[in-house]
Design a protein around this motif. Structure first.
Motif, PDB file in Angstrom:
ATOM      1  N   LEU A 406       0.820  -1.212   0.000  1.00 39.81           N
ATOM      2  CA  LEU A 406       0.000   0.000   0.000  1.00 39.81           C
ATOM      3  C   LEU A 406       0.855   1.264   0.000  1.00 39.81           C
ATOM      4  O   LEU A 406       0.725   2.090  -0.898  1.00 39.81           O
ATOM      5  N   PRO A 407       1.758   1.430   0.995  1.00 36.79           N
ATOM      6  CA  PRO A 407       2.611   2.623   0.923  1.00 36.79           C
ATOM      7  C   PRO A 407       3.437   2.690  -0.358  1.00 36.79           C
ATOM      8  O   PRO A 407       3.617   3.775  -0.914  1.00 36.79           O
ATOM      9  N   MET A 408       3.906   1.534  -0.841  1.00 34.84           N
ATOM     10  CA  MET A 408       4.741   1.559  -2.039  1.00 34.84           C
ATOM     11  C   MET A 408       3.964   2.046  -3.254  1.00 34.84           C
ATOM     12  O   MET A 408       4.456   2.856  -4.035  1.00 34.84           O
ATOM     13  N   ALA A 418       2.660   8.730   1.169  1.00 36.46           N
ATOM     14  CA  ALA A 418       2.918   7.311   1.399  1.00 36.46           C
ATOM     15  C   ALA A 418       3.733   7.101   2.671  1.00 36.46           C
ATOM     16  O   ALA A 418       3.495   6.158   3.423  1.00 36.46           O
ATOM     17  N   THR A 419       4.670   8.015   2.921  1.00 39.61           N
ATOM     18  CA  THR A 419       5.506   7.882   4.119  1.00 39.61           C
ATOM     19  C   THR A 419       4.639   7.937   5.370  1.00 39.61           C
ATOM     20  O   THR A 419       4.901   7.258   6.354  1.00 39.61           O
ATOM     21  N   THR A 435      10.109   3.480   4.581  1.00 39.01           N
ATOM     22  CA  THR A 435      10.424   4.899   4.489  1.00 39.01           C
ATOM     23  C   THR A 435      11.674   5.118   3.638  1.00 39.01           C
ATOM     24  O   THR A 435      11.720   5.991   2.772  1.00 39.01           O
ATOM     25  N   LEU A 436      12.674   4.275   3.881  1.00 38.12           N
ATOM     26  CA  LEU A 436      13.933   4.407   3.142  1.00 38.12           C
ATOM     27  C   LEU A 436      13.732   4.140   1.651  1.00 38.12           C
ATOM     28  O   LEU A 436      14.161   4.921   0.797  1.00 38.12           O
ATOM     29  N   LEU A 437      13.054   3.037   1.346  1.00 39.20           N
ATOM     30  CA  LEU A 437      12.874   2.685  -0.070  1.00 39.20           C
ATOM     31  C   LEU A 437      12.024   3.727  -0.794  1.00 39.20           C
ATOM     32  O   LEU A 437      12.290   4.056  -1.951  1.00 39.20           O
ATOM     33  N   LEU A 438      11.019   4.250  -0.094  1.00 40.26           N
ATOM     34  CA  LEU A 438      10.182   5.290  -0.699  1.00 40.26           C
ATOM     35  C   LEU A 438      11.029   6.504  -1.024  1.00 40.26           C
ATOM     36  O   LEU A 438      10.956   7.063  -2.120  1.00 40.26           O
ATOM     37  N   PHE A 613      10.736  16.461   5.864  1.00 36.78           N
ATOM     38  CA  PHE A 613      10.065  16.902   7.099  1.00 36.78           C
ATOM     39  C   PHE A 613       9.217  15.774   7.685  1.00 36.78           C
ATOM     40  O   PHE A 613       9.202  15.551   8.896  1.00 36.78           O
ATOM     41  N   ILE A 614       8.503  15.075   6.804  1.00 37.24           N
ATOM     42  CA  ILE A 614       7.635  13.992   7.284  1.00 37.24           C
ATOM     43  C   ILE A 614       8.474  12.855   7.873  1.00 37.24           C
ATOM     44  O   ILE A 614       8.115  12.269   8.888  1.00 37.24           O
ATOM     45  N   ILE A 615       9.617  12.583   7.237  1.00 31.47           N
ATOM     46  CA  ILE A 615      10.477  11.521   7.771  1.00 31.47           C
ATOM     47  C   ILE A 615      10.964  11.910   9.167  1.00 31.47           C
ATOM     48  O   ILE A 615      10.959  11.098  10.089  1.00 31.47           O
TER      49      ILE A 615
END
Lengths: 653, 225
Positions: A406-408, A418-419, A435-438, A613-615
């Motif tokens: 889903l996030p991907m 997505a993050t 998070t990293l792959l996104l 920022f979101i990360i």
């Protein structure tokens, strides 16, 4: 986005809607408030708490809570819902139950009974239950529980007016049952130790007996001795069972549920499965599911990549902006504003109108819009969880499971959004990897549009090299990350909601909400980026950086020095950087190899400042800093290697 | 000192294992026996016509052989049960199995054997003497309780127990109603296991499916074995 703690309703009167995932809570909420929220078939999407005012009584506040399967929280979502029950001064609750999944709903109902909260039951989706030959005797159910039971079919607004009238008639249930003597004894002793709360002491004590860790902050007011005593009582009760207490307690509740279901539910011989049901089965079939998967992806590509990024962008950019808006605004501004600098600021090469607005509205909007429509349809149809089943094994290589799809996929629309959804994943390890792959290599629709526009015009081979490089990098990094990042095993237990025909109105409203969010997020950044670029250009700093960075850009990547500006702006938004590269390519300043190398490099950049920022917000400073330190060098290294390989072997693309 | 049944059981067990190694020496049996005063026990056994002694050669009579066989069967089934299902340590398995062999009644032994799917050998690879239930099993070819992974797609199973590695997993399954006593239908095994419980379809990993033990139910009918 919103923080649920800040979103607490301040109205004098308020009610909350709760229930299992996928029972139609959000639709009911929409009908009661008129304010729409995301409705999704994917378990766990409603992470955020939404509030609104009732459309039939402006004084009444309504809270839509995340879906729960149990009020002994096992996920962040469930915890949020439980905390709302604990902390909000609610006048009543509406529990939405899916009529065909009565059992699962009643597990929550019994806990509401124990809590002593006033509530009513909204028995929803009776149409789906009936089509499966299932009937629930709502009157009998109401009699057993001593609360109101209202039948609705939210998607066709049936029963809503009755529900509205009933919202003021919530009642505490008189239904009660007892656990084993050991548990009752433990609960009684704990109840003596804890302070008064909004919910009944016995139910609080049972939660503590269940070993609910998330209640710890709530116990802060107790002295250390009392806490120790509670733990002793718990240990003593546990000693009588080989299984954990919360399991024993839940099992006991399920026994009661079973009794109630037996008295209220009747079944006819099951009718033959519908076409939708058969499709749902086919979609997860190990072999037949693959052509379906391909067809879905192809349709999405056609709709977003061809129709959105092609037809619509041509119309918006080519016709609306280049033929009308830009010439008109240029004419007006040149007449009204004499200063050349101010003119450039608005309509120059790096002008706010000619660059930022043209780009964000004419190019991004159609792509993002079509993507979100496609994604909304996939979500509401119930296909996404089935996609998760299909890709589960592949995702295992990355240390993830199918749920991460889903996030991907959402990342192909907007990585930042997505993050945020990565928090629906269960373990910290999965959240970090996703998070990293996104951030590293999942291009958002805006960037995809630019890349496909550019590479598609070159050759299939160029597109293949780009995609191959990015996917390989994702797999290598994901595989290594799954080995390096510590963390336990993670379970793939996922509900597959029935396949449903999406409702157009739902899709449109949902898309509008997402596009609005996207534009609010993106347009200011485009403008900021343009201003930065404009300033750097005017002051000559851009030229300086180009010279400074040229060993990297020219030497390692083999690109023209002018590409530096694009990469620089890529730090703000990588699609923006890609657009800069697009401009260079259009001007004939790069050959095919250079275009591919530059596209791979920029794709592996962090998507945008907003994403960073979101990360930081979601994963913390340290993790975010680590990701930045990893992502940018990786992008250049991969780009450098690709350049070397292509040049060394003299690959013609 | 009185001779307990317990002591006789132990010696019967010993004689059986010696026989498995083709040893029939009375002296050897007396030497390795852990019981007190084994000579007296043997004497008692001879009186009860459980063993025959010729010089240094000792052998089980038909009656003694049958008794020894049952004890060994109980002991080794208990070993399998304790180690494979309860996952106890080897020492614990041994100590507990020694107790089990004396207390399991014939019916319980059959149930355990059936439950375990009529295992032919114990943990140490020693043969488990077959029981009546195993003969029946040969005809029916269906163990009573089996992991969900052993069901064929389309079959129904009634959950007998769940043996999860983590409690968290158990909790999650519980909230979906996947608890002992519920009936589930297995829809497919690849690419993931999909089970139907009530009207809810659940996709789960094979790892989890392995931990759910079910009793096969002919579609919809839970009573049939």
């Amino acid at each position: 986005m919103h923080n649920h703690e800040k979103e607490v309703l301040r109205t004098d009167k308020k009610i909350a809607i709760l229930g299992n995932p996928n029972v139609g809570k959000s639709v009911i909420f929409g009908l009661l408030t008129g304010k729409y929220v995301m409705v999704s078939n994917y378990p766990g999407t409603t992470v955020e708490v939404t509030t609104g005012h009732a459309n039939f009584d402006k004084e009444l506040g309504i809270i839509d809570t995340p879906g729960v399967n149990n009020l002994i929280p096992m996920s962040e979502d469930e915890r949020v819902t439980r905390d709302i029950l604990l902390n909000e001064d609610l006048d009543g609750l509406v529990q939405v139950i899916d009529a065909k999944n009565l059992r699962r709903g009643l597990l929550i109902t019994l806990q509401l009974c124990e809590m002593g909260l006033p509530f009513l039951i909204d028995l929803n989706m009776g149409d789906e239950a009936r089509s499966r030959g299932m009937y629930v005797d709502s009157k009998r159910l109401g009699d057993i529980l001593g609360v109101r039971v209202v039948e609705t079919v939210a998607t066709s607004r049936k029963g809503i007016s009755k529900l509205v009238k009933s919202t003021t008639k919530t009642k505490k249930s008189h239904f009660s049952f007892r656990y084993s003597p050991e548990i009752e004894e433990g609960a009684k002793k704990i109840a003596e130790l804890i302070p008064e709360a909004r919910i009944g002491k016995r139910s609080m004590a049972l939660m503590l007996l269940s070993g609910d860790e998330s209640l710890k902050p709530w116990l802060a007011s107790l002295d250390a001795e009392a806490i120790k005593k509670i733990e002793q009582i718990r240990d003593r009760a546990q000693a009588s069972y080989s299984q954990p207490l919360n399991y024993v307690i839940t099992k006991r509740r399920l026994e009661e549920v079973h009794r109630i279901v037996k008295q209220t539910e009747s079944r006819e011989e099951k009718k033959a499965g519908s076409i939708l049901e058969s499709f749902g089965r086919l979609a997860v079939h190990p072999i037949k599911g693959i052509p379906i998967l391909m067809a879905v992806l192809l349709l999405v590509y056609w709709f977003v990549g061809v129709f959105g990024a092609g037809t619509l962008v041509d119309f918006f950019e080519g016709v609306i902006f280049n033929e009308y808006i830009n010439p008109t605004s240029t004419g007006i501004i040149e007449r009204l504003i004499p200063s050349k600098l101010a003119q450039d600021f608005l309509i120059g090469d790096y002008g706010i109108i000619t660059m930022a607005l043209t780009y964000s509205v004419a190019i991004i909007l159609p792509i993002v819009g079509t993507f979100f429509i496609a994604f909304g349809i996939l979500e509401d149809s119930g296909y996404l969880p089935r996609l998760a089943v299909m890709v589960n094994r592949i995702f295992k290589i990355l240390g993830l499971n199918g749920k991460a799809v889903l996030p991907m996929i959402l990342g192909l629309g907007c990585v930042t959004m997505a993050t945020l959804t990565a928090r629906t994943l269960e373990t910290k390890k999965e959240r970090i990897i996703v998070t990293l792959l996104l951030a590293l290599g999942v291009p958002c629709s805006a960037q995809l549009g630019v890349i496909l526009g550019l590479l598609g015009g070159l050759s299939g081979a160029a597109l293949a090299v780009w995609a191959g490089s990015v996917v390989t990098t994702l797999f290598v990094v994901g595989f290594l990350a799954s080995k390096v990042i510590p963390g336990g095993s993670y379970d793939f237990i996922m509900e597959l909601p029935p396949i449903r025909v999406p409702k157009l109105s739902n899709i449109l409203i949902k898309t509008a909400t997402r596009v609005e969010w996207y534009l609010k997020e993106a347009v200011p950044l485009f403008i900021l980026g343009t201003i930065v670029l404009f300033t750097l250009d005017i002051t000559g700093i851009l030229g300086g950086i180009e010279i400074a960075a040229s060993p990297l850009i020219v030497g390692v990547l083999g690109l023209p020095a002018q590409a530096t500006g694009a990469f620089l702006i890529g730090f703000l938004r990588r699609d923006y950087g890609a657009a800069g590269l697009f401009a260079l390519a259009s001007a004939g300043l790069m050959d095919t190899t250079q275009i591919v190398v530059s596209m791979v490099t920029i794709t592996l950049f962090m998507p945008c400042i907003a994403n960073l920022f979101i990360i930081i917000k979601e994963r913390g400073w340290k993790t975010a800093a680590g990701m930045v330190a990893f992502i940018f060098p990786t992008a250049f290294i991969v780009g450098g290697i690709l350049n070397f390989i292509l040049r060394y072997f003299e690959v013609m693309l | 000192m009185t001779i307990h049944e317990h002591d006789i059981d132990e010696l019967l067990e010993l004689l059986w294992t010696l026989k498995e190694r083709n040893v029939d020496s009375l002296g050897e049996a007396l030497r390795i026996s852990e019981q007190e005063n084994p000579e007296r026990i043997i004497e008692e056994m001879e009186n009860a016509a459980l063993v025959e002694i010729k010089g240094d050669k000792i052998s089980l009579t038909k009656k003694g052989d049958a008794m020894a066989r049952d004890i060994i069967r109980r002991h080794r089934l208990a070993e399998v049960l304790l180690s494979q299902i309860f996952e106890l340590s080897d020492e614990a398995v041994h100590a507990e199995a020694c107790k089990f062999e004396h207390i399991l009644g014939p019916d319980v032994t059959e149930s355990v054997c059936t439950f375990l799917g009529h295992p032919p050998v114990c943990n140490h690879g020693n043969p488990i003497p077959r029981g009546e239930c195993c003969q029946r099993f040969k005809k029916e070819m269906k163990p009573l309780v089996l992991p969900l992974t052993e069901l064929s797609p389309g079959e129904d199973g009634r959950i007998v127990f769940i043996a999860p590695k983590e409690h968290k997993r158990l909790d999650k399954l519980t909230t979906f109603g996947v608890v002992p006593g519920s009936t589930i239908k297995l829809h497919q095994k690849t690419p993931s296991f999909i089970i139907k419980i009530g009207e809810t379809d659940l996709a789960i990993d094979e790892d989890i499916a392995k931990e759910i033990y079910v009793r096969r139910a002919e579609n919809g009918d839970n009573r049939k074995r």
